[in-house]
Write a protein that holds these residues in place. Structure first.
Motif, mmCIF file in Angstrom:
data_model
loop_
_atom_site.group_PDB
_atom_site.id
_atom_site.type_symbol
_atom_site.label_atom_id
_atom_site.label_comp_id
_atom_site.label_asym_id
_atom_site.label_seq_id
_atom_site.Cartn_x
_atom_site.Cartn_y
_atom_site.Cartn_z
ATOM 1 N N GLN A 1 -7.888 -0.688 3.275
ATOM 2 C CA GLN A 1 -8.710 -1.235 4.364
ATOM 3 C C GLN A 1 -10.049 -1.775 3.871
ATOM 4 O OE1 GLN A 1 -8.197 -1.595 7.723
ATOM 5 N NE2 GLN A 1 -6.119 -0.780 7.653
ATOM 6 N N ASN B 1 -3.671 -3.701 -1.134
ATOM 7 C CA ASN B 1 -2.543 -4.496 -0.644
ATOM 8 C C ASN B 1 -3.016 -5.838 -0.126
ATOM 9 O OD1 ASN B 1 -3.563 -3.869 1.863
ATOM 10 N ND2 ASN B 1 -1.705 -2.914 2.632
ATOM 11 N N ASP C 1 -7.458 5.314 -1.758
ATOM 12 C CA ASP C 1 -6.681 4.309 -1.027
ATOM 13 C C ASP C 1 -7.685 3.307 -0.446
ATOM 14 O OD1 ASP C 1 -5.247 2.820 0.783
ATOM 15 O OD2 ASP C 1 -4.406 4.535 1.865
ATOM 16 N N HIS D 1 -1.651 -7.705 2.769
ATOM 17 C CA HIS D 1 -1.540 -8.172 4.164
ATOM 18 C C HIS D 1 -2.690 -7.730 5.064
ATOM 19 C CE1 HIS D 1 0.141 -4.704 6.559
ATOM 20 N NE2 HIS D 1 0.488 -4.269 5.371
ATOM 21 N N LYS D 2 -3.622 -6.925 4.541
ATOM 22 C CA LYS D 2 -4.808 -6.592 5.326
ATOM 23 C C LYS D 2 -5.944 -7.590 5.061
ATOM 24 C CE LYS D 2 -2.667 -2.812 6.686
ATOM 25 N NZ LYS D 2 -2.811 -1.472 6.153
ATOM 26 N N GLY E 1 0.805 -1.220 0.000
ATOM 27 C CA GLY E 1 0.000 0.000 0.000
ATOM 28 C C GLY E 1 0.837 1.270 0.000
ATOM 29 N N THR E 2 1.910 1.267 0.757
ATOM 30 C CA THR E 2 2.752 2.460 0.836
ATOM 31 C C THR E 2 3.345 2.785 -0.528
ATOM 32 O OG1 THR E 2 3.270 2.005 3.144
ATOM 33 C CG2 THR E 2 4.775 3.472 1.963
HETATM 34 C C1 LIG Z 1 -1.944 -0.570 5.685
HETATM 35 C C2 LIG Z 1 -2.349 0.595 4.895
HETATM 36 C C3 LIG Z 1 -1.463 1.209 3.998
HETATM 37 C C4 LIG Z 1 -0.033 0.770 3.850
HETATM 38 O O1 LIG Z 1 0.085 -0.457 3.248
HETATM 39 P P1 LIG Z 1 1.421 -1.354 3.400
HETATM 40 O O2 LIG Z 1 1.147 -2.519 2.493
HETATM 41 O O3 LIG Z 1 1.515 -1.732 4.838
HETATM 42 O O4 LIG Z 1 2.556 -0.530 2.928
HETATM 43 C C5 LIG Z 1 -1.932 2.279 3.271
HETATM 44 N N1 LIG Z 1 -3.192 2.727 3.405
HETATM 45 C C6 LIG Z 1 -4.056 2.173 4.269
HETATM 46 C C7 LIG Z 1 -5.450 2.705 4.359
HETATM 47 C C8 LIG Z 1 -3.668 1.089 5.029
HETATM 48 O O5 LIG Z 1 -4.534 0.556 5.891
#
Ligand SMILES: *Cc1c(COP(=O)(O)O)cnc(C)c1O
Length: 393
Positions: free
Chosen positions: A179, A199, A176, A201-202, A71-72
Motif C-alpha cells: 500500500q 505489487n 509488506d 496493481h495498487k 503481493g500475496t
Molecule cells: C493488495 C495487498 C496485498 C496483496 O497483493 P496482491 O497483489 O493483490 O496479491 C498484500 N498486502 C497488502 C498490504 C495489500 O494491500
C-alpha cells in the motif's frame, strides 16, 4: 450521475500509458527471456531494465529484486522462504495483529509446521507496540514482519525505528509495502529493512505481478521449482509484459507531486466528513503518518454494508475495509485490534483515493455521504439509542 471510484486500496485503474507498454510486449516483443535468439534477447533486455527500475525506486541493487505474481505470493514466499531457510537458527517469527490476510494466513500455516508466531498488538491509531516488540525478540527469533502502510486504516509504521531494533538483535526485518509503495519514500540504504513486498496493481499497474526485495546475504529458500528463473528463487517463464507494465507504473507513480495532491484531497474529504456528519470517528492517525490516499471512518448506529450499498446507488465505490474480507460479515480484525466497540466496528467506510481522483469527485462525495448517513440512521434499529444519545449530548 457522476461515477466516483474511491476503492484504490483494493485495486487501481491501469494507467493508459502502462497499458500501451503491455500491449507492445504482448503483440510484438513476446519472446521468452531464456531464449538465446534475438527475440529472447529483446525480452531479456526488457526484464533487466524493469528490474533496474524497481531496484532504483527503493535504492536497492537489481540483483536484490525478484519478480513474483503479486503481493500475496511475495508475502508467502518471504515468510515461508525465510522461515525454512533459517530453521537452524530458530523457529520464532514476530508479526502484528493488523497485517494483510496473506501474511496472517501464511503465519497460521507456519504454526502448523512447528513455527512459533507472536502477534503484536497495536495502539488505538494502529501503530505497532514497540516495547512489546523489543520484549518479544529472543535468540530463537528469525524474522519480524510488520506492515508498512496499513491497507484498511492507512497507518504508516516507522520502518527505521523497527528496523534498528531488529538490526541490533540480529533478526531479519520484513515489511509488506504494497500500500505504501511510491506513496511513502522507501530507501533501503537508509531504512534498515531486509525484505520488502511490492505489487503493481495498487499503483496503476496490472494485476498478477509484483516483486520482493531481498537484501544481499539474507537467507531465503524458494518453493516454486523448475528452471533457474529469478536467480533460482522462483521458477517459471517470466511475465515480461506484466513486469514491463509494472516498471512503467512505478516510473509514472514516483512523484512527490502525486503525494501532495492526494494528501490535499484526502484532508478535504476527512475534514468535510468530520464537520458535516455527527457521531463519526476517523480510524487511523491524521497527518503525515497516514497514507496519503486513505480515509477510514466509523459511523455510529449503522452498518458499513448498508452505507456502501447506498453509495453504490449514487455511483460511488467505497468499501467497508479491505477487499479480501468484504464477503464475510465479521467485523474487521484490524478495527478489533484498535479496541473499537462493536457498534463502531460495524459502520465502517474506507475511501481510498488515487492520483486520478478529482476535486469535483470529492465535492460530490461530500454532498452525497451526509444524505446517505442521515437516511440510514432514520431507518436504523438503533434509532432509540440515537434519541438517548441526542438527549444526553
Ligand atoms: C493488495 C495487498 C496485498 C496483496 O497483493 P496482491 O497483489 O493483490 O496479491 C498484500 N498486502 C497488502 C498490504 C495489500 O494491500
Amino acid at each position: 450521475m457522476m461515477y466516483v471510484y474511491l476503492d484504490n486500496g483494493a485495486t487501481t485503474q491501469v494507467d493508459p500509458r502502462v497499458t500501451g507498454k503491455i500491449i507492445k510486449y504482448m503483440n510484438d516483443r513476446y519472446g521468452n527471456a531464456s531464449s538465446l535468439h534475438f527475440k529472447g534477447r529483446e525480452a531479456k533486455k526488457a526484464l533487466d531494465k524493469a528490474r533496474h527500475t524497481i531496484a532504483s525506486s527503493i535504492n536497492a541493487r537489481a540483483d536484490e529484486i525478484y519478480f513474483t505474481s503479486g503481493g500475496t505470493e511475495g508475502n508467502n514466499l518471504i515468510l515461508k522462504g525465510v522461515a525454512f531457510a533459517n530453521r537452524e537458527k530458530g523457529n520464532h517469527i514476530i508479526t502484528t495483529k493488523v497485517e494483510h490476510k496473506c501474511v496472517l494466513e501464511s503465519c497460521k500455516w507456519l504454526e502448523k509446521q512447528g513455527f512459533k508466531i507472536t502477534y503484536l498488538d497495536v495502539d488505538e491509531e494502529g501503530f505497532v507496540d514497540i516495547e512489546q516488540l523489543k520484549n518479544a525478540i529472543s535468540d530463537r527469533t528469525i524474522l519480524v514482519s510488520v506492515i508498512h502502510g496499513n491497507n484498511e486504516i492507512g497507518t504508516i509504521n516507522d520502518l527505521k525505528e523497527i528496523g534498528r531494533i531488529c538490526g541490533e538483535k540480529g533478526v531479519y526485518f520484513h515489511s509488506d509495502a504494497c500500500q505504501s509503495y511510491t506513496k511513502v519514500a522507501i530507501d533501503v540504504q537508509e531504512m534498515p529493512v531486509d525484505l520488502l513486498t511490492l505489487n503493481a496493481h495498487k499503483i496503476h499497474g496490472p494485476k498478477g505481478v509484483g516483486a520482493i526485495y531481498v537484501r544481499d546475504g539474507v537467507k531465503i529458500e524458494g518453493w516454486q521449482h523448475g528452471g533457474f528463473h529469478e536467480m533460482g528463487i522462483r521458477a517459471g517463464t517470466e511475465n515480461i509484459h506484466g513486469i514491463v507494465g509494472f516498471a512503467e507504473a512505478v516510473k509514472l507513480s514516483l512523484s512527490s507531486k502525486h503525494i501532495s495532491y492526494m494528501t490535499r484531497l484526502r484532508d478535504k474529504l476527512i475534514d468535510g466528513v468530520m464537520t458535516r456528519i455527527p457521531y463519526v470517528r476517523l480510524n487511523g492517525p491524521r497527518g503525515e503518518k497516514r497514507l496519503c490516499n486513505n480515509a477510514h471512518f466509523s459511523f455510529k448506529f449503522i452498518e458499513g454494508e448498508a452505507i456502501n450499498g447506498l453509495l453504490d446507488d449514487y455511483g460511488i465505490c467505497g468499501s467497508t475495509g479491505s477487499a479480501c474480507s468484504e464477503k464475510t460479515l465479521e467485523p474487521s480484525y484490524v478495527l478489533k485490534s484498535l479496541g473499537l466497540n462493536h457498534e463502531m466496528m460495524n459502520g465502517s467506510l474506507r475511501m481510498t483515493l488515487s492520483r486520478f481522483t478529482t476535486e469535483e469527485e470529492i465535492d460530490y462525495v461530500l454532498e452525497v455521504l451526509p444524505l446517505v448517513i442521515r437516511r440510514l440512521r432514520e431507518i436504523s434499529p438503533f434509532k432509540e439509542e440515537q434519541h438517548v444519545f441526542n438527549r444526553d449530548a
